[in-house]
Design a protein around this motif. Structure first.
Motif, PDB file in Angstrom:
ATOM      1  N   PRO A 131       1.089  -1.576  -0.344  1.00  0.00           N
ATOM      2  CA  PRO A 131      -0.099   0.038   0.069  1.00  0.00           C
ATOM      3  C   PRO A 131       0.668   1.425  -0.379  1.00  0.00           C
ATOM      4  N   GLY A 132       0.549   2.319  -0.454  1.00  0.00           N
ATOM      5  CA  GLY A 132       0.627   3.898  -0.621  1.00  0.00           C
ATOM      6  C   GLY A 132       0.127   4.526   0.389  1.00  0.00           C
ATOM      7  N   ALA A 133       0.282   6.178   0.347  1.00  0.00           N
ATOM      8  CA  ALA A 133      -0.406   6.447   1.054  1.00  0.00           C
ATOM      9  C   ALA A 133      -1.883   6.755   1.154  1.00  0.00           C
ATOM     10  N   ASP A 134      -1.885   6.487  -0.372  1.00  0.00           N
ATOM     11  CA  ASP A 134      -3.460   7.007   0.649  1.00  0.00           C
ATOM     12  C   ASP A 134      -4.494   5.232  -0.212  1.00  0.00           C
ATOM     13  N   GLU A 135      -4.084   4.574   0.046  1.00  0.00           N
ATOM     14  CA  GLU A 135      -4.301   3.559   0.456  1.00  0.00           C
ATOM     15  C   GLU A 135      -4.210   2.925   2.551  1.00  0.00           C
ATOM     16  N   ALA A 154      -4.268   5.590   4.681  1.00  0.00           N
ATOM     17  CA  ALA A 154      -4.821   6.535   4.599  1.00  0.00           C
ATOM     18  C   ALA A 154      -6.797   6.353   4.995  1.00  0.00           C
ATOM     19  N   SER A 155      -6.379   4.919   3.528  1.00  0.00           N
ATOM     20  CA  SER A 155      -8.557   4.358   3.534  1.00  0.00           C
ATOM     21  C   SER A 155      -8.891   2.888   3.625  1.00  0.00           C
ATOM     22  N   GLY A 156      -7.482   2.222   4.004  1.00  0.00           N
ATOM     23  CA  GLY A 156      -7.086   0.699   4.137  1.00  0.00           C
ATOM     24  C   GLY A 156      -8.001   0.099   3.104  1.00  0.00           C
ATOM     25  N   ARG A 157      -8.049   0.640   1.187  1.00  0.00           N
ATOM     26  CA  ARG A 157      -8.483  -0.243   0.463  1.00  0.00           C
ATOM     27  C   ARG A 157      -6.701  -0.440  -0.961  1.00  0.00           C
ATOM     28  N   PRO A 158      -6.681  -0.891  -1.494  1.00  0.00           N
ATOM     29  CA  PRO A 158      -6.027  -1.324  -2.884  1.00  0.00           C
ATOM     30  C   PRO A 158      -6.027  -0.282  -3.743  1.00  0.00           C
ATOM     31  N   PHE A 159      -5.048   0.141  -3.941  1.00  0.00           N
ATOM     32  CA  PHE A 159      -4.962   0.838  -5.616  1.00  0.00           C
ATOM     33  C   PHE A 159      -5.885   2.465  -5.495  1.00  0.00           C
ATOM     34  N   ARG A 166       1.247   0.012   4.993  1.00  0.00           N
ATOM     35  CA  ARG A 166       2.576   0.344   3.886  1.00  0.00           C
ATOM     36  C   ARG A 166       3.734   0.455   4.563  1.00  0.00           C
ATOM     37  N   PRO A 167       4.831   0.153   3.526  1.00  0.00           N
ATOM     38  CA  PRO A 167       6.522   1.014   4.156  1.00  0.00           C
ATOM     39  C   PRO A 167       6.383   1.644   4.008  1.00  0.00           C
ATOM     40  N   ILE A 197     -12.335  -8.285 -10.539  1.00  0.00           N
ATOM     41  CA  ILE A 197     -11.081  -9.321 -10.273  1.00  0.00           C
ATOM     42  C   ILE A 197     -10.840  -9.227  -8.999  1.00  0.00           C
ATOM     43  N   PHE A 198     -10.308 -10.015  -8.280  1.00  0.00           N
ATOM     44  CA  PHE A 198      -9.819  -9.250  -6.852  1.00  0.00           C
ATOM     45  C   PHE A 198      -8.251  -8.458  -7.269  1.00  0.00           C
ATOM     46  N   ILE A 199      -7.587  -7.424  -6.121  1.00  0.00           N
ATOM     47  CA  ILE A 199      -6.679  -6.832  -6.309  1.00  0.00           C
ATOM     48  C   ILE A 199      -5.960  -6.906  -4.278  1.00  0.00           C
ATOM     49  N   THR A 200      -5.009  -7.164  -4.746  1.00  0.00           N
ATOM     50  CA  THR A 200      -4.192  -6.998  -3.665  1.00  0.00           C
ATOM     51  C   THR A 200      -2.431  -6.699  -3.266  1.00  0.00           C
ATOM     52  N   ASN A 201      -2.019  -6.947  -2.405  1.00  0.00           N
ATOM     53  CA  ASN A 201      -0.514  -6.622  -2.204  1.00  0.00           C
ATOM     54  C   ASN A 201       0.684  -8.128  -1.904  1.00  0.00           C
ATOM     55  N   ILE A 202       1.598  -7.606  -1.888  1.00  0.00           N
ATOM     56  CA  ILE A 202       2.752  -8.860  -0.898  1.00  0.00           C
ATOM     57  C   ILE A 202       2.636  -8.528   0.528  1.00  0.00           C
ATOM     58  N   VAL A 203       2.423  -7.109   0.405  1.00  0.00           N
ATOM     59  CA  VAL A 203       1.915  -6.609   2.409  1.00  0.00           C
ATOM     60  C   VAL A 203       1.436  -5.711   2.008  1.00  0.00           C
TER      61      VAL A 203
END
Ligand code: SF4
Length: 205
Positions: free
Chosen positions: A51-55, A57-62, A93-94, A84-90
């Protein structure tokens, strides 16, 4: 209880585990965990890096600028985020959007593997080098060289390599051969594979 309801419940239980997780140092700097979202009946799961900053803040991916671009890329072939389903490896947010360390990826990836076990996709679209390197253990693999390629993963699942949308934001040219024009080819192939899988056929692009 139907299989669908059972799987939906398992995913919600997993989300709740993720939200309480402190298995790696990323837990101390996150605002929200970002487990992922989308269809649990889809044959295609998109996986990014983190996740980045917006993700955060919102708890949602991309959902930031890169996410908006991903949504547009999907819409260009008439796919929606709900298809589709969208997720991340971690899932946290780093700091400063750095690449998650090997230890962080190792700590967090079991959550993604559980998501994949619940959703049972036939195709994983790896967005960017970090996600691709998780699935494809090839020395010195470079996304610029292998985007558009399909790799075999475990259990007959295929992995398709695409550029991460944040890379496309940094490379805005649409000239032939540019990352954006190549992504246009790639997403059309994703659409083809999605249709093939939905109709019970094998991937053939
Ligand atoms: S990144 Fe993953 S392993 Fe680390 S604290 Fe967040 S949920 Fe847990």
């Amino acid at each position: 209880m139907t299989d669908y309801v059972k799987r939906k419940e398992l995913l919600l239980e997993l989300n709740s585990k993720i939200s309480d997780c402190s298995l790696c140092p990323l837990s101390s700097s996150r605002t929200n965990t970002v487990p992922g979202e989308g269809s649990i009946e889809t044959p295609v799961v998109f996986v990014g890096e983190g996740p980045g900053a917006d993700e955060d803040a919102s708890g949602r991916p991309f959902v930031g600028r890169a996410g908006e671009l991903l949504t547009k890329i999907l819409e260009s072939v008439k796919l929606s985020r709900e298809d589709i389903f969208i997720t991340n490896i971690v899932k946290c947010r780093p700091p400063k959007n750095r690449v998650p360390t090997a230890e962080e990826q190792k700590a967090c990836s079991p959550y993604m593997l559980s998501q994949l076990a619940i959703i049972r996709p036939k195709l994983i679209v790896a967005l960017g080098a970090t996600a691709l390197s998780y699935f494809v253990n090839e020395e010195g693999i470079q996304i610029t060289k292998v985007r558009g390629r399909i790799f075999d993963w475990i259990g007959g699942i295929k992995v398709f390599a695409m550029f991460h949308p944040s890379y496309l934001l940094r490379n805005a040219s649409r000239a032939p051969g540019s990352p954006k024009s190549l992504t246009w080819e790639d997403i059309q192939n994703v659409r083809k594979m999605y249709d093939q899988l939905l109709s019970g056929r094998n991937i053939d692009i």
